[in-house]
Design a protein around this motif. Structure first.
Motif, mmCIF file in Angstrom:
data_model
loop_
_atom_site.group_PDB
_atom_site.id
_atom_site.type_symbol
_atom_site.label_atom_id
_atom_site.label_comp_id
_atom_site.label_asym_id
_atom_site.label_seq_id
_atom_site.Cartn_x
_atom_site.Cartn_y
_atom_site.Cartn_z
ATOM 1 N N LEU A 476 0.820 -1.212 0.000
ATOM 2 C CA LEU A 476 0.000 0.000 0.000
ATOM 3 C C LEU A 476 0.856 1.265 0.000
ATOM 4 N N ASP A 477 2.199 1.082 -0.020
ATOM 5 C CA ASP A 477 3.142 2.212 -0.037
ATOM 6 C C ASP A 477 2.973 3.092 1.200
ATOM 7 N N ILE A 478 2.801 2.453 2.351
ATOM 8 C CA ILE A 478 2.685 3.162 3.631
ATOM 9 C C ILE A 478 3.975 2.950 4.414
ATOM 10 N N PRO A 479 4.624 4.029 4.891
ATOM 11 C CA PRO A 479 5.900 3.877 5.611
ATOM 12 C C PRO A 479 5.724 3.252 6.990
ATOM 13 N N VAL A 480 6.824 2.908 7.624
ATOM 14 C CA VAL A 480 6.798 2.324 8.978
ATOM 15 C C VAL A 480 6.298 3.360 9.966
ATOM 16 N N ALA A 481 5.977 2.907 11.167
ATOM 17 C CA ALA A 481 5.379 3.783 12.184
ATOM 18 C C ALA A 481 6.241 5.009 12.467
ATOM 19 N N ARG A 482 7.548 4.822 12.568
ATOM 20 C CA ARG A 482 8.459 5.947 12.904
ATOM 21 C C ARG A 482 8.361 7.080 11.896
ATOM 22 N N LEU A 483 8.195 6.715 10.611
ATOM 23 C CA LEU A 483 8.126 7.745 9.569
ATOM 24 C C LEU A 483 6.727 8.301 9.388
ATOM 25 N N ARG A 484 5.739 7.737 10.072
ATOM 26 C CA ARG A 484 4.382 8.294 10.022
ATOM 27 C C ARG A 484 4.134 9.260 11.183
ATOM 28 N N LYS A 485 5.111 9.398 12.045
ATOM 29 C CA LYS A 485 4.953 10.218 13.249
ATOM 30 C C LYS A 485 4.872 11.700 12.910
ATOM 31 N N GLU A 486 3.948 12.368 13.585
ATOM 32 C CA GLU A 486 3.801 13.809 13.467
ATOM 33 C C GLU A 486 3.857 14.448 14.854
#
Length: 487
Positions: A476-486
């Motif tokens: 799905l081209d979704i990054p790992v949790a660390r790179l989804r952090k805001e």
């Protein structure tokens, strides 16, 4: 010791016509049109059938004085002319499409006009005052920029190449000076950067001064790794920032273009154009499938060829040249009849296969909800329509269908199955959609790891392992949790 013996073998071989038919079935609309155009150009016996026929007195119609039954069979290499002139055969030369219109005649793929990316950069060099040697270095550097806008080589390597290929002897300092003072000033801003860090900093420096931009430059210069890895806590501590101020910096950097070269819209590239092969509509709660009219051209045998055969049959003295001409006409007519028949078979195969897919996924096409997609593999459709799996694969390959929910690639409707906690088969597409929804709704300050996502899906009734979650997330081209952090 050598021995001779006889063996019987049962072999299945495809004829050249069958191979060509399989290739035609695989072609999407635009490629099929090119194949059709090629065949019409190569075979003069084929006609597009778009001429006005109202005033054409067909000598082979039922009202004509010509009668097939009273003609003597012509003994010319066993060719029966009646076989090609019979009015029983004539209707089969056509393939009709009641949804064809003149609007479908514009079939050329448009080209985008303009100057190429690299030529645009070279043209901009004319606005700088440089001597001949400096201009040669600048043009070499521009030629070293890739399509994304980067120079992905070390300066020392560029110096060596200038010496060996351009006979220009210079040093790293001079090349770096021209790079920073000339090439990196070209538009779009950011081209000529050696890496992502430089690209972003160049773009920030080109903007008007602002406190958050100055801070953004400092963060990128001093803590680029922390920023790309989203170690926001470390950035807050190191630069003594508030969360609000860091949010402002992140927002400013997110507006920059990491690939400035790709933003150039003057490239001479073919404008992408998707032509759906099928259309599915919902009419009074029922699904209606139609084949694109451009897949169903109206073809017939050229009237000139019919006239030549009629002239040969009416002539009393048959010369050798006439007999040779009839042999040529026979070959072209055979090819034309086969090609018209192949088109009809192609249309029938496409419609039967897509109709089966449409009814198999009826709930999805009525609602548009991807969670309604049933598990479906090629063999499911092949068994239903009594065709080979390879034929279904050819129909689904590179073809699109226009639906009330957008134009979709047919291959997307095929998916494997997994069992839920109740033992029911569910589509992997359904699981991916739920996974995508869960990630979309997560708290971005504390994004869910693959392990936590796996537990959540198990709670929803989908027992899948962490590594399967990781695989679906990557698809799905979704990054790992660390790179989804805001922040």
């Amino acid at each position: 010791m050598l021995k001779q013996s006889l063996h019987q073998k049962l072999l299945q071989k495809l004829s050249p016509q069958q191979i060509q038919l399989m290739k035609m079935i695989q072609l999407p609309t635009q490629a099929f049109e090119e194949r059709l155009k090629q065949e019409i150009e190569e075979n003069p016996a084929l006609d597009t059938g778009k001429e006005e026929n109202d005033n054409f007195d067909d000598p082979y119609s039922n009202d004509s004085e010509y009668d097939d039954s009273g003609n003597e069979k012509i003994e010319t290499d066993d060719i029966n002319i009646d076989e090609y002139l019979s009015d029983d055969e004539y209707p089969s030369y056509k393939t009709q499409a009641n949804n064809y219109s003149s609007d479908d005649d514009d079939k050329q793929v448009p080209y985008a006009a303009g100057t190429s990316f690299h030529q645009s950069l070279k043209n901009q060099l004319n606005t700088f005052r440089m001597d001949e040697n400096e201009r040669a270095i600048a043009e070499f550097l521009v030629g070293s920029i890739d399509d994304s806008g980067y120079i992905r080589r070390e300066i020392i390597d560029l110096v060596d190449d200038l010496a060996f290929t351009q006979n220009i002897f210079t040093d790293e300092e001079k090349v770096l000076e021209i790079l920073t003072k000339v090439v990196q000033k070209l538009d779009p801003i950011g081209v000529g950067a050696l890496n992502l860090k430089d690209c972003l900093i160049i773009q920030l420096k080109a903007k008007s001064e602002k406190e958050c931009r100055t801070l953004a430059i400092k963060i990128l210069e001093d803590s680029f790794d922390h920023f790309v890895k989203k170690h926001y806590k470390k950035l807050l501590e190191k630069f003594n920032l508030t969360e609000e101020k860091l949010k402002e910096v992140v927002s400013e950097i997110s507006k920059l273009n990491p690939k400035p070269g790709s933003s150039y819209d003057g490239n001479n590239k073919i404008a992408e154009q998707i032509v759906p092969d099928f259309t599915i509509r919902i009419i009074e709660g029922n699904l209606e499938l139609t084949l694109n009219a451009r897949n169903a051209p109206e073809l017939k045998v050229s009237r000139e060829y019919n006239n030549m055969l009629k002239g040969y049959q009416d002539s009393k003295d048959k010369t050798k040249a006439q007999k040779d001409a009839v042999m040529f006409i026979k070959q072209k007519l055979d090819a034309a009849k086969w090609f018209i028949d192949a088109i009809k078979q192609r249309q029938q195969t496409l419609l039967i296969t897509m109709n089966s897919i449409m009814h198999y996924q009826q709930e999805y096409f009525l609602t548009g909800d991807e969670r309604k997609l049933r598990p479906m593999i090629l063999k499911d459709i092949a068994d239903e329509i009594n065709m080979d799996v390879s034929t279904v694969s050819r129909v689904a390959n590179s073809k699109y269908v226009s639906t009330p929910y957008g134009t979709k690639l047919i291959k997307e409707f095929f998916s494997e199955s997994m069992k839920n906690d109740q033992g029911e088969d569910v589509s992997t597409r359904e699981i991916k959609k739920i996974l995508e929804t869960v990630i979309l709704e997560e708290d971005k300050k504390k994004p869910l790891t693959d392990e936590k996502l796996s537990k959540l899906l198990k709670e929803k009734g989908y027992p899948i392992a962490r590594r399967t979650v990781a695989k679906y997330r990557e698809q799905l081209d979704i990054p790992v949790a660390r790179l989804r952090k805001e922040i």
